[in-house]
Design an enzyme around this catalytic site. Structure first.
Site, PDB file in Angstrom:
ATOM      1  CE  LYS A 272      -2.255  -0.752   3.948  1.00 33.53           C
ATOM      2  NZ  LYS A 272      -1.502  -1.970   4.294  1.00 33.53           N
TER       3      LYS A 272
ATOM      4  NE  ARG B 134      -4.128  -0.784  10.259  1.00 36.91           N
ATOM      5  CZ  ARG B 134      -2.867  -0.312   9.267  1.00 36.91           C
ATOM      6  NH1 ARG B 134      -2.878   0.603   9.019  1.00 36.91           N
ATOM      7  NH2 ARG B 134      -1.907  -1.175   9.506  1.00 36.91           N
TER       8      ARG B 134
ATOM      9  NE  ARG C  77       7.415  -2.675   5.928  1.00 43.61           N
ATOM     10  CZ  ARG C  77       6.081  -2.396   5.999  1.00 43.61           C
ATOM     11  NH1 ARG C  77       5.367  -2.138   4.958  1.00 43.61           N
ATOM     12  NH2 ARG C  77       5.209  -2.547   7.187  1.00 43.61           N
TER      13      ARG C  77
ATOM     14  NE  ARG D 122       6.542  -0.356  10.257  1.00 44.77           N
ATOM     15  CZ  ARG D 122       5.324  -0.223   9.642  1.00 44.77           C
ATOM     16  NH1 ARG D 122       5.092   0.231   8.484  1.00 44.77           N
ATOM     17  NH2 ARG D 122       4.087  -0.766  10.177  1.00 44.77           N
TER      18      ARG D 122
ATOM     19  NE  ARG E 100       2.431  -4.608  11.396  1.00 45.79           N
ATOM     20  CZ  ARG E 100       3.290  -4.603  10.631  1.00 45.79           C
ATOM     21  NH1 ARG E 100       4.313  -5.212  10.527  1.00 45.79           N
ATOM     22  NH2 ARG E 100       2.918  -3.650   9.597  1.00 45.79           N
TER      23      ARG E 100
END
Ligand code: AMP
Length: 223
Positions: free
Chosen positions: A19, A94, A133, A166, A177
């Protein structure tokens, strides 16, 4: 960018679906205001603002920040001049309560959504993408240790900022998550399908392949 068309778009999809990356490309392509609630919250946590202090624990645990806090934040931003015409929402809404709240906010502003773009990606791909990531401390852009490594190790290709992992991208946080996404956010696809706004695309493949599908689904090629 000389584009007269108004785009009011929500990006929907699990963490790691792309996204953020695709929202940035669309922002460059059409010149809309991009609001990433994750980026806004991470910055607030970093700067230890009152919002950041309230949100910190939720972010670290991979849980959702309460709806009222999110609606206040997004309501304030959407009413500012730079977001009054075109905007791209990345990571918001969300929950169904957030989607209802967004509808109310936009109505008050005399605005509405044009599209909700949902990126579909298999869970194995998500896990690979999140675990590798690396996010830029400066501009929030993302790289991947294997799929889109930076030209200079540890530094963002865009702004030269420091890349870091992160806390919520660590393997032990990913399952939580994905489960939050499954229970709280997946109902939004149906919510927006019923309103005739949903566009679904395959989010697997490389950045350019997904960009091309996204632009096509939104009719943004001519922009
Ligand atoms: P993201 O960068 O979109 O993956 O968001 C990172 C974290 O920020 C999430 O795991 C939540 O803790 C928080 N967050 C971002 N957007 C929202 C939202 N719309 N509602 C609640 N929490 C959010």
């Amino acid at each position: 960018m000389g584009n007269e068309r108004v785009f009011r778009v929500v990006f929907l999809g699990p963490p790691g679906a792309g996204k953020g990356t695709q929202a940035r490309l669309l922002e460059e392509g059409i010149g809309a205001c991009r609001l990433s609630t994750g980026d806004i919250l991470r910055q607030a946590v970093e700067e230890q603002t009152p919002l950041g202090k309230e949100a910190a624990d939720y972010l670290h645990q991979g849980q959702l920040v309460p709806d009222e806090m999110m609606l206040k934040l997004i309501g304030e931003r959407l009413s500012q001049a730079d977001c009054r015409s075109s905007f791209i929402l990345d990571g918001f809404p969300r929950t169904v309560a957030q989607a209802d709240g967004l509808e109310r906010i936009l109505k008050e502003l005399g605005s509405e959504l044009d599209f909700v773009l949902c990126l579909r990606v298999p869970n194995e791909t998500i896990i690979q993408r999140l675990a590798g990531r690396r996010t830029c401390k400066g501009c929030g852009a993302v790289h991947h240790v294997a799929f889109s490594p930076p030209a200079r190790a540890g530094r963002c290709d865009g702004c030269g900022g420091e890349l870091y992992q992160r806390e919520d991208d660590r393997e032990e946080k990913i399952a939580a998550r994905l489960s939050v996404y499954e229970t709280q956010t997946t109902p939004l696809a149906e919510y927006y399908r019923k309103r005739g706004l949903l566009r679904e695309i395959d989010g697997s493949g490389n950045i350019e392949q997904v960009r091309s599908r996204a632009f096509q689904a939104l009719g943004a090629n001519a922009a």
